[in-house]
Design an enzyme around this catalytic site. Sequence first.
Site, PDB file in Angstrom:
ATOM      1  CE1 TYR A  65      -3.836   2.330   0.562  1.00 12.98           C
ATOM      2  CE2 TYR A  65      -2.567   3.183   2.413  1.00 12.98           C
ATOM      3  CZ  TYR A  65      -3.632   3.285   1.551  1.00 12.98           C
ATOM      4  OH  TYR A  65      -4.503   4.338   1.648  1.00 12.98           O
ATOM      5  CE  LYS A  69      -3.850   5.094  -1.836  1.00 16.97           C
ATOM      6  NZ  LYS A  69      -4.815   5.697  -2.748  1.00 16.97           N
TER       7      LYS A  69
END
Length: 176
Positions: A65, A69
Amino acid sequence: MGAKQWQAMLDVHCTAPFRLIQAAAPHMRDAAKREIEASGKARPRCIINVSSVSGTHGSAGQANYSTAKAGVVGLTKTVAREWGTFNIRCNALAFGHINTRLVQAKERGDSILVDGERVPLGIPGAVMKGARVEDMVALGRKGSPEEAAGSMLLLASPYASYITGQSLEVTGGGWL
């Protein structure tokens, strides 16, 4: 974490924004080119990407993640440089703790189905180690979805007409 989990996170959080920007190009960049040819100036347009403080500061237990991002921030800066000449701004919002199921304890059992497989949502309790958001955030609380939307409205408004290529952290004073 398996290769499938790694790739799924990159596909959702990095590849999807790239493809959306590609799909918007004829309606934004190409339209701006035509306006410049016709009148010498393009009307203002903007793109707002969604990132996370996990991408700007890292997050234990969420390498996939955080990487995805962080990629959104790089994409945002690149599009801002490439499309700025067409009067198109591109910014990212890096959210902190917004009160959604994604920031609840993973142990609660919230999940989504992806290709028939259950994918757990939330932050592992071991990562939080007893920390309370109220103690980690200057404003002493999680943000609301309405406050998150307000930051998008701000960046889309004429008040942000000279802001581009930025990753605005919406954290209530967390990560200071």
